[in-house]
Design an enzyme around this catalytic site. Structure first.
Site, mmCIF file in Angstrom:
data_model
loop_
_atom_site.group_PDB
_atom_site.id
_atom_site.type_symbol
_atom_site.label_atom_id
_atom_site.label_comp_id
_atom_site.label_asym_id
_atom_site.label_seq_id
_atom_site.Cartn_x
_atom_site.Cartn_y
_atom_site.Cartn_z
ATOM 1 N N CYS A 10 -0.868 1.575 7.601
ATOM 2 C CA CYS A 10 -1.230 0.209 7.230
ATOM 3 C C CYS A 10 -2.681 -0.032 7.631
ATOM 4 O O CYS A 10 -3.372 0.885 8.048
ATOM 5 C CB CYS A 10 -0.340 -0.776 7.982
ATOM 6 N N ASP A 11 -3.107 -1.275 7.527
ATOM 7 C CA ASP A 11 -4.442 -1.655 7.992
ATOM 8 C C ASP A 11 -4.337 -3.006 8.671
ATOM 9 O O ASP A 11 -3.708 -3.928 8.140
ATOM 10 C CB ASP A 11 -5.423 -1.749 6.820
#
Length: 420
Positions: A10-11
């Site tokens: 993810c970020d």
């Protein structure tokens, strides 16, 4: 069980003044997970617990604490923890999968996602949440399958933890960890270790362990990411990975970052931040944390895949919040295939009402161009209206508690109306 799929992650982003405007901290995360996994948005009120109580997390039981804070979570609906969330004290946490030199343990322990929820339930500042997480990591370890599947998907974890004043990046490798304090500007994490030589807190044996493994000679400056993983830290912000793309997007907007800019970053498909394919962005979150303690923190969640065609819906902590029924998945108790041994022998339908309607609407957006365009325009307009109302609350400091108890649920109803 089958072998692991290739790494995906993810970020998570944070912007602090002066990078964020209006004396606010802005936090954001995209949760990138298997495309068919349902993410729900749920609220748990503050609670008191009897002495000696046990707490059942995703796979293991641990000791419960005397008091837990109210939390709002965006989580894969099959597990106990969360991908991201916030608590009533304005603490926000998002976690990432990371890999490195240290072997990953497949044994069932605490998931990184369990640690996200535990940090939020037990701490009223970002640094206290960090302490909660590392203490639990030391006591119980991290491990277990992170996917609702017979295919084993395991990883170490990194965390971005923020509150109204500061943020911390916590990165782990087994039981070892390093933490970096962020007091201004921007910071992001992705699916790689990113703490280099600025280490503000660390596991007491972090460096000795690296020496014992032959990863560090004890003479040159200690660089956590370079030592504990295979990352070329000199090229970290210039390579073409998602960590670098996120870094560039944050820096492009530095000095002007608002909730809307953070949403724009999370919607960016070209960079890979808004992920598509077998792993995709299944839920998104943006939080605005005003530094003035008299103003409420505002947390936006989609509860649906692909932020480019989802609504960021606002949530504010107040007493007696209306239950978030339309974004809560069905539960299966002891019959849940996650709870039975062997695990994951079947996969029940975990779709909540908003997910189902959004799924149908996404088909319309893809196949019936005019109708799809109109629908997209309507949900964008709904989101704009809500952001404008929230901005008014932050500017005037005026909060109608009676309206706020239904804030998120009411927005979900309006979104459902557009889809139907």
């Amino acid at each position: 069980m089958s072998h692991r799929p290739p790494p995906r992650s993810c970020d998570t982003f944070v912007a602090l003044p002066p990078a964020a405007t209006g004396g606010r901290v802005v936090f954001g995360k995209n949760s990138d997970r298997p495309a068919d996994e349902v993410q729900e948005v749920v609220h748990f009120p503050a609670a008191a617990h009897p002495p000696g109580a046990a707490l059942e997390c995703t796979y293991i039981k641990i000791e419960q604490v005397e008091k837990t804070h109210a939390v709002v979570l965006s989580r894969p609906s099959w597990l106990w923890g969360a991908e991201m969330g916030a608590n009533e004290h304005g603490v926000c946490i998002g976690n990432e999968a990371v890999w490195g030199r240290e072997e990953i343990c497949d044994d069932e322990a605490l998931l990184g996602m369990d640690l996200v929820r535990l940090g939020l339930e037990r701490a009223d500042t970002a640094e206290k949440a960090l302490t909660v997480i590392v203490d639990l990591l030391e006591k119980y370890g991290q491990g277990g399958n992170c996917m609702e599947s017979q295919m084993v998907f395991t990883y170490h974890n990194s965390f971005l933890i923020a509150d109204r004043k500061e943020a911390w990046v916590l990165e782990t490798s087994g039981k070892y960890w390093a933490a970096e304090k962020v007091e201004g500007g921007v910071r992001n994490i992705s699916n790689q270790l990113s703490i280099t030589t600025k280490i503000d807190r660390e596991h007491p044996e972090l460096k000795e362990y690296a020496k014992s493994k032959g990863w560090w000679n004890g003479k040159k400056e200690f660089d956590f990411a370079a030592t504990y993983s295979y990352v070329n830290t000199a090229r970290m912000t210039t390579s073409r990975g998602r960590y670098c793309e996120g870094y560039k997007l944050l820096n492009k907007h530095t000095g002007f970052i608002t909730s809307e800019i953070m949403m724009e970053i999370l919607r960016d498909k070209e960079s890979g931040i808004n992920m598509e394919g077998g792993f995709m962005t299944t839920g998104s979150m943006v939080s605005v944390l005003p530094q003035q303690p008299n103003l409420p923190c505002i947390h936006y969640f989609t509860g649906t895949p692909d932020p480019a065609r989802s609504v960021f819906k606002p949530f504010i902590f107040v007493p007696n919040i209306t239950q978030l029924l339309k974004t809560s998945s069905p539960t299966f108790g002891h019959n849940d295939p996650v709870k039975k041994q062997p695990r994951f022998q079947s996969k029940p339908d975990r779709r909540h009402e908003l997910y189902k309607k959004h799924e149908s609407a996404a088909v319309v957006m893809e196949t019936i161009k005019d109708k799809g365009k109109e629908m997209l325009k309507e949900i964008q307009e709904l989101e704009k209206q809500k952001i404008s109302k929230m901005e008014s609350i932050l500017q005037n400091g005026c909060l109608d508690i009676n309206q706020v108890v239904n804030l998120f649920s009411q927005c979900v109803e309006e979104e459902l109306k557009i889809y139907s």
